[in-house]
Design a protein around this motif. Structure first.
Motif, short mmCIF file in Angstrom:
data_model
loop_
_atom_site.label_atom_id
_atom_site.label_comp_id
_atom_site.label_asym_id
_atom_site.label_seq_id
_atom_site.Cartn_x
_atom_site.Cartn_y
_atom_site.Cartn_z
N LEU A 1 0.84 -1.11 -0.16
CA LEU A 1 -0.07 -0.08 -0.37
C LEU A 1 0.82 1.25 0.06
O LEU A 1 0.53 2.25 -0.72
CB LEU A 1 -0.87 -0.11 1.26
N ASP A 2 2.00 1.15 0.85
CA ASP A 2 2.79 2.54 0.85
C ASP A 2 3.36 2.74 -0.37
O ASP A 2 3.75 4.02 -0.82
CB ASP A 2 3.69 2.26 2.19
N ARG A 3 3.95 1.91 -0.95
CA ARG A 3 4.70 1.77 -2.49
C ARG A 3 3.51 2.55 -3.21
O ARG A 3 4.10 3.62 -4.04
CB ARG A 3 5.12 0.47 -2.81
N LEU A 4 2.24 1.90 -3.40
CA LEU A 4 1.64 2.69 -4.52
C LEU A 4 1.03 3.98 -3.86
O LEU A 4 1.11 4.85 -4.83
CB LEU A 4 0.13 1.91 -4.39
N ALA A 5 0.94 4.07 -2.74
CA ALA A 5 0.55 5.61 -2.38
C ALA A 5 1.59 6.60 -2.54
O ALA A 5 1.29 7.65 -3.06
CB ALA A 5 0.47 5.65 -0.86
N ALA A 6 2.98 6.32 -2.33
CA ALA A 6 3.78 7.14 -2.52
C ALA A 6 4.11 7.67 -4.25
O ALA A 6 4.25 8.61 -4.32
CB ALA A 6 5.35 6.65 -1.92
N VAL A 7 3.84 6.35 -4.94
CA VAL A 7 4.24 6.82 -6.52
C VAL A 7 2.96 7.53 -6.82
O VAL A 7 3.16 8.28 -7.58
CB VAL A 7 4.44 5.57 -7.19
N THR A 8 1.97 7.32 -6.45
CA THR A 8 0.59 7.93 -6.78
C THR A 8 0.52 9.39 -6.37
O THR A 8 0.17 10.31 -7.10
CB THR A 8 -0.64 7.08 -6.38
N ALA B 1 -2.27 11.36 -2.54
CA ALA B 1 -2.43 10.34 -3.72
C ALA B 1 -3.72 10.41 -4.51
O ALA B 1 -3.95 10.40 -5.62
CB ALA B 1 -2.35 8.85 -3.14
N GLY B 2 -4.63 10.76 -3.50
CA GLY B 2 -5.99 11.32 -4.10
C GLY B 2 -6.88 10.00 -4.65
O GLY B 2 -7.60 10.16 -5.39
N ASN B 3 -6.58 8.95 -4.08
CA ASN B 3 -7.33 7.68 -4.50
C ASN B 3 -8.13 7.08 -3.20
O ASN B 3 -7.35 6.54 -2.12
CB ASN B 3 -6.29 6.75 -4.91
N GLY B 4 -9.29 7.25 -3.25
CA GLY B 4 -10.28 7.04 -1.89
C GLY B 4 -9.96 5.67 -1.64
O GLY B 4 -10.11 5.21 -0.60
N ARG B 5 -9.96 4.57 -2.61
CA ARG B 5 -10.27 3.19 -2.13
C ARG B 5 -8.47 2.88 -1.87
O ARG B 5 -8.57 1.99 -0.69
CB ARG B 5 -10.41 2.27 -3.42
N LEU B 6 -7.80 3.49 -2.23
CA LEU B 6 -6.31 3.25 -1.58
C LEU B 6 -6.27 3.60 -0.16
O LEU B 6 -5.88 2.95 0.94
CB LEU B 6 -5.16 4.02 -2.32
N THR B 7 -6.95 4.97 0.06
CA THR B 7 -6.95 5.24 1.39
C THR B 7 -7.95 4.56 2.74
O THR B 7 -7.55 4.14 3.51
CB THR B 7 -7.63 6.64 1.51
N GLU B 8 -8.96 3.85 1.91
CA GLU B 8 -9.81 2.92 2.62
C GLU B 8 -8.95 1.77 2.80
O GLU B 8 -9.24 1.26 4.03
CB GLU B 8 -11.05 2.61 2.01
N ALA B 9 -8.27 1.30 2.23
CA ALA B 9 -7.41 0.14 2.39
C ALA B 9 -6.22 0.54 3.44
O ALA B 9 -5.94 -0.55 4.28
CB ALA B 9 -6.61 -0.43 1.10
N TRP B 10 -5.58 1.78 3.57
CA TRP B 10 -4.98 2.00 4.53
C TRP B 10 -5.50 2.00 5.77
O TRP B 10 -4.88 1.62 6.68
CB TRP B 10 -4.22 3.55 4.07
N HIS B 11 -6.85 2.67 5.62
CA HIS B 11 -7.32 2.77 7.16
C HIS B 11 -7.79 1.38 7.77
O HIS B 11 -8.00 1.13 8.94
CB HIS B 11 -8.79 3.51 7.04
N ALA B 12 -7.69 0.26 6.83
CA ALA B 12 -8.14 -1.02 7.21
C ALA B 12 -7.06 -1.55 8.17
O ALA B 12 -7.36 -2.49 9.09
CB ALA B 12 -8.52 -2.01 6.18
N VAL B 13 -5.82 -1.08 7.96
CA VAL B 13 -4.74 -1.67 8.50
C VAL B 13 -3.99 -0.61 9.59
O VAL B 13 -3.19 -0.87 10.54
CB VAL B 13 -3.68 -2.31 7.71
N ARG B 14 -4.45 0.62 9.43
CA ARG B 14 -3.87 1.75 10.30
C ARG B 14 -3.68 1.53 11.79
O ARG B 14 -2.51 1.77 12.35
CB ARG B 14 -4.58 2.95 9.85
N SER B 15 -4.88 1.08 12.21
CA SER B 15 -4.86 0.99 13.88
C SER B 15 -3.74 -0.19 14.23
O SER B 15 -3.11 0.15 15.30
CB SER B 15 -6.34 0.70 14.15
N GLN B 16 -3.80 -1.02 13.40
CA GLN B 16 -2.89 -2.16 13.79
C GLN B 16 -1.35 -1.69 13.57
O GLN B 16 -0.53 -1.91 14.24
CB GLN B 16 -3.21 -3.47 12.88
#
Length: 236
Positions: free
Chosen positions: A94-101, A149-164
């Motif tokens: 996720l971080d790789r995709l977020a950074a390049v986006t 990055a401006g990708n809503g689904r990518l941000t949702e995926a990040w929030h799925a693991v963010r707390s952990q």
């Protein structure tokens, strides 16, 4: 039995408030990995119903912060090697995709915000701020990368693991604070610079390595005991 003091819940959505307050207590170390979370005590401390606490705990379970089930006590998750490997593998992708986006889409406002967060991290290190404060800035930096990055689904995926990620990083900080403190500013400054004007492939590699380094540091600290508080439960 002494009840852990928590900030009283505001009358917003009480289940959401309960989740927020318990999450906050976990993130500042009031409830350590493996610690029990008792509905009666939490309801008394928050001055809300047990039902609202139960719903809030269910939300935290969906975030991967707590484990609960029939005939099992509700506890903060243990930090196990298996969980770390799974979560950080997902985060690396996720971080790789977020950074390049973000490299393609970030505005000057986004870039300035990343620079400001790096400056805040540097100041926090300079004044010897506590580890959880550094970690909050660290996570805020990555939140901003995902926003850029401006990708809503990518941000949702990040929030799925963010707390952990926050909980696991908190454990990393508590077990190797000076190691984390020595690297956190330089690593995030490099990411900010590469998102601004760096080579795309280099940025992808650095973003992924940033996560892999954190994973290995944490795994080294929790082995050979497997978990911070004992063996992993036989069922999730």
């Amino acid at each position: 039995m002494e009840v852990t003091p928590l900030r009283k819940a505001a009358r917003r959505g009480l289940a959401d408030e309960a989740a927020d307050r318990v999450r906050e207590a976990i993130f500042v170390g009031h409830f350590r990995p493996g610690a029990p979370l008792r509905e009666v005590e939490l309801a008394a401390s928050l001055d809300i119903s047990r039902g609202s606490v139960r719903e809030g705990i269910s939300q935290l379970a969906r975030e991967g912060l707590v484990r609960c089930g029939w005939h099992r006590p509700t506890t903060v998750v243990d930090v196990t090697a298996e969980d770390v490997t799974e979560v950080y593998s997902v985060r690396a992708a996720l971080d790789r995709l977020a950074a390049v986006t973000a490299r393609a889409n970030a505005t000057e406002t986004d870039l300035a915000a990343l620079d400001a967060l790096v400056a805040d991290l540097a100041k926090a290190v300079r004044i010897k701020a506590p580890g959880p404060q550094l970690l909050a800035l660290d996570i805020a930096f990555h939140d901003r990368v995902y926003a850029a990055a401006g990708n809503g689904r990518l941000t949702e995926a990040w929030h799925a693991v963010r707390s952990q990620v926050f909980l696991f990083q908190l454990q990393r900080v508590s077990l190797g604070h000076e190691h984390y403190r020595a690297r956190v500013v330089a690593e995030h400054r490099e990411l900010a610079e590469l998102i601004r004007s760096g080579d795309r492939e280099r940025l992808a590699q650095v973003a992924e390595h940033h996560v892999e380094s954190a994973r290995e540091s944490l795994l080294d600290s929790i082995r050979p005991g497997e978990a911070t508080t004992g063996k992993r439960p036989s069922s999730r």
